[in-house]
Design a protein around this motif. Structure first.
Motif, PDB file in Angstrom:
ATOM      1  N   TRP A  63       0.807  -1.227   0.000  1.00 34.30           N
ATOM      2  CA  TRP A  63       0.000   0.000   0.000  1.00 34.30           C
ATOM      3  C   TRP A  63       0.842   1.280   0.000  1.00 34.30           C
ATOM      4  N   PRO A  64       2.030   1.300   0.645  1.00 36.43           N
ATOM      5  CA  PRO A  64       2.813   2.538   0.558  1.00 36.43           C
ATOM      6  C   PRO A  64       3.223   2.889  -0.872  1.00 36.43           C
ATOM      7  N   VAL A  65       3.473   1.865  -1.674  1.00 38.46           N
ATOM      8  CA  VAL A  65       3.846   2.091  -3.073  1.00 38.46           C
ATOM      9  C   VAL A  65       2.683   2.727  -3.824  1.00 38.46           C
ATOM     10  N   TYR A  66       1.468   2.225  -3.572  1.00 40.62           N
ATOM     11  CA  TYR A  66       0.289   2.759  -4.261  1.00 40.62           C
ATOM     12  C   TYR A  66       0.023   4.207  -3.827  1.00 40.62           C
ATOM     13  N   LEU A  67       0.158   4.466  -2.518  1.00 38.28           N
ATOM     14  CA  LEU A  67      -0.081   5.823  -2.015  1.00 38.28           C
ATOM     15  C   LEU A  67       0.922   6.808  -2.613  1.00 38.28           C
ATOM     16  N   ALA A  68       2.187   6.405  -2.643  1.00 38.41           N
ATOM     17  CA  ALA A  68       3.218   7.278  -3.205  1.00 38.41           C
ATOM     18  C   ALA A  68       2.979   7.509  -4.691  1.00 38.41           C
ATOM     19  N   TYR A  69       2.544   6.457  -5.383  1.00 39.30           N
ATOM     20  CA  TYR A  69       2.277   6.596  -6.822  1.00 39.30           C
ATOM     21  C   TYR A  69       1.131   7.572  -7.077  1.00 39.30           C
ATOM     22  N   VAL A  70       0.033   7.417  -6.345  1.00 39.07           N
ATOM     23  CA  VAL A  70      -1.126   8.301  -6.537  1.00 39.07           C
ATOM     24  C   VAL A  70      -0.756   9.751  -6.223  1.00 39.07           C
ATOM     25  N   THR A  71      -0.024   9.955  -5.112  1.00 38.89           N
ATOM     26  CA  THR A  71       0.377  11.307  -4.734  1.00 38.89           C
ATOM     27  C   THR A  71       1.227  11.955  -5.816  1.00 38.89           C
ATOM     28  N   SER A  72       2.229  11.234  -6.300  1.00 39.09           N
ATOM     29  CA  SER A  72       3.131  11.802  -7.296  1.00 39.09           C
ATOM     30  C   SER A  72       2.470  11.924  -8.662  1.00 39.09           C
ATOM     31  N   TYR A  73       1.588  10.981  -8.997  1.00 35.43           N
ATOM     32  CA  TYR A  73       0.874  11.096 -10.275  1.00 35.43           C
ATOM     33  C   TYR A  73       0.023  12.368 -10.284  1.00 35.43           C
ATOM     34  N   LEU A  74      -0.683  12.607  -9.187  1.00 35.83           N
ATOM     35  CA  LEU A  74      -1.476  13.831  -9.088  1.00 35.83           C
ATOM     36  C   LEU A  74      -0.583  15.070  -9.185  1.00 35.83           C
ATOM     37  N   TYR A  75       0.562  15.004  -8.535  1.00 36.04           N
ATOM     38  CA  TYR A  75       1.485  16.143  -8.539  1.00 36.04           C
ATOM     39  C   TYR A  75       2.003  16.427  -9.952  1.00 36.04           C
ATOM     40  N   VAL A  76       2.385  15.361 -10.670  1.00 40.76           N
ATOM     41  CA  VAL A  76       2.856  15.539 -12.047  1.00 40.76           C
ATOM     42  C   VAL A  76       1.724  16.052 -12.931  1.00 40.76           C
ATOM     43  N   ALA A  77       0.526  15.492 -12.754  1.00 36.23           N
ATOM     44  CA  ALA A  77      -0.619  15.918 -13.564  1.00 36.23           C
ATOM     45  C   ALA A  77      -0.929  17.393 -13.343  1.00 36.23           C
ATOM     46  N   VAL A  78      -0.880  17.819 -12.086  1.00 39.47           N
ATOM     47  CA  VAL A  78      -1.163  19.220 -11.771  1.00 39.47           C
ATOM     48  C   VAL A  78      -0.096  20.124 -12.383  1.00 39.47           C
ATOM     49  N   ASN A  79       1.151  19.704 -12.315  1.00 42.86           N
ATOM     50  CA  ASN A  79       2.217  20.499 -12.920  1.00 42.86           C
ATOM     51  C   ASN A  79       2.059  20.592 -14.432  1.00 42.86           C
ATOM     52  N   TRP A  80       1.607  19.513 -15.044  1.00 42.01           N
ATOM     53  CA  TRP A  80       1.359  19.552 -16.489  1.00 42.01           C
ATOM     54  C   TRP A  80       0.221  20.523 -16.817  1.00 42.01           C
ATOM     55  N   LEU A  81      -0.846  20.493 -16.006  1.00 37.33           N
ATOM     56  CA  LEU A  81      -1.953  21.428 -16.211  1.00 37.33           C
ATOM     57  C   LEU A  81      -1.497  22.875 -16.004  1.00 37.33           C
ATOM     58  N   ASN A  82      -0.672  23.096 -14.983  1.00 42.33           N
ATOM     59  CA  ASN A  82      -0.123  24.431 -14.764  1.00 42.33           C
ATOM     60  C   ASN A  82       0.703  24.882 -15.962  1.00 42.33           C
ATOM     61  N   HIS A  83       1.511  23.961 -16.460  1.00 46.15           N
ATOM     62  CA  HIS A  83       2.374  24.272 -17.600  1.00 46.15           C
ATOM     63  C   HIS A  83       1.537  24.614 -18.831  1.00 46.15           C
ATOM     64  N   LYS A  84       0.507  23.810 -19.055  1.00 49.26           N
ATOM     65  CA  LYS A  84      -0.381  24.058 -20.188  1.00 49.26           C
ATOM     66  C   LYS A  84      -1.063  25.415 -20.055  1.00 49.26           C
ATOM     67  N   GLY A  85      -1.596  25.708 -18.872  1.00 50.48           N
ATOM     68  CA  GLY A  85      -2.274  26.973 -18.649  1.00 50.48           C
ATOM     69  C   GLY A  85      -1.341  28.165 -18.772  1.00 50.48           C
ATOM     70  N   THR A  86      -0.084  27.978 -18.347  1.00 47.77           N
ATOM     71  CA  THR A  86       0.892  29.063 -18.435  1.00 47.77           C
ATOM     72  C   THR A  86       1.261  29.372 -19.882  1.00 47.77           C
TER      73      THR A  86
END
Length: 229
Positions: A63-86
């Motif tokens: 479960w720690p692997v899954y939690l870390a993956y979800v957290t970082s996936y969301l973080y990367v996705a948000v950064n991509w959205l920020n980049h796109k919007g910028t």
């Protein structure tokens, strides 16, 4: 005649002269980096070794692997959205903007490494290693937020790079959003080191959700909140 040219005309001349470029290559390169980073995150999801009949238990133990993956996936996705919007608001890029963009990409590329650190430390259950891993993740969050702060500051000072109708005030406001990220990730790291690793992990999971809601800018977030009222 030259003195009578507007900012857009001067920008076109500088693009033709090679002093500036359109944003297509920067966006394409950045999208490729984001795609590679997300792919690297997936590689940490591995099939566990287990005795016959023990597959479910072995999967749940990860479960720690899954939690870390979800957290970082969301973080990367948000950064991509920020980049796109910028870059949707940017008309052309110069050397300074390219370097600021590379700073963001450098920081994003560190996420698979610290994600693996957190998942392995929590999985093994050593308290000191968990603190080190969470602190390392928070440091990357601070560095990434600082990189966005640099990029937003640069754009707020160079109106000639922006699309028509986009004011520098938008990026001045975004600097506050990035500065909040620097502070929030620093606090999360401090909480993980001195107070509680689980609390820090919750904070690290919630931060991308906040930035996801405001991925089109703090102006857009405030507008939606007012509309709901």
């Amino acid at each position: 005649m030259a003195a009578g040219r507007d900012t857009g005309d001067v920008g076109e001349v500088e693009i033709e002269a090679g002093l500036r470029s359109d944003t297509a290559r920067a966006i394409g390169f950045s999208d490729a980096v984001f795609a590679i980073v997300i792919t690297l995150l997936v590689l940490d999801l591995r099939v566990p070794e287990s005795a016959p009949g023990g597959m479910l238990h072995a999967l749940l133990d990860q479960w720690p692997v899954y939690l870390a993956y979800v957290t970082s996936y969301l973080y990367v996705a948000v950064n991509w959205l920020n980049h796109k919007g910028t870059f949707h608001r940017v008309r052309c890029a110069d050397r300074g903007l390219h370097w600021a963009n590379l700073g963001v990409l450098f920081s994003v590329a560190l996420l698979p490494f610290v994600t693996a650190l957190v998942s392995r430390a929590v999985e093994k259950g050593d308290a000191f290693d968990e603190r080190v891993a969470v602190a390392a993740y928070a440091v990357v969050g601070v560095v990434l937020s600082a990189a966005w702060l640099w990029l937003y500051h640069y754009l707020s000072r160079h109106r000639e790079l922006l699309q028509a109708g986009v004011t520098s005030r938008f990026f001045e406001a975004e600097r506050i959003r990035a500065a909040l990220g620097v502070a929030a990730y620093a606090i999360a790291g401090g909480v993980g080191w001195w107070v509680s690793v689980p609390v820090a992990l919750v904070v690290l999971l919630l931060l991308p959700l906040f930035y996801g809601l405001s991925s089109n800018g703090s102006y857009d977030l405030l507008r939606r909140l007012r509309h709901r009222r």
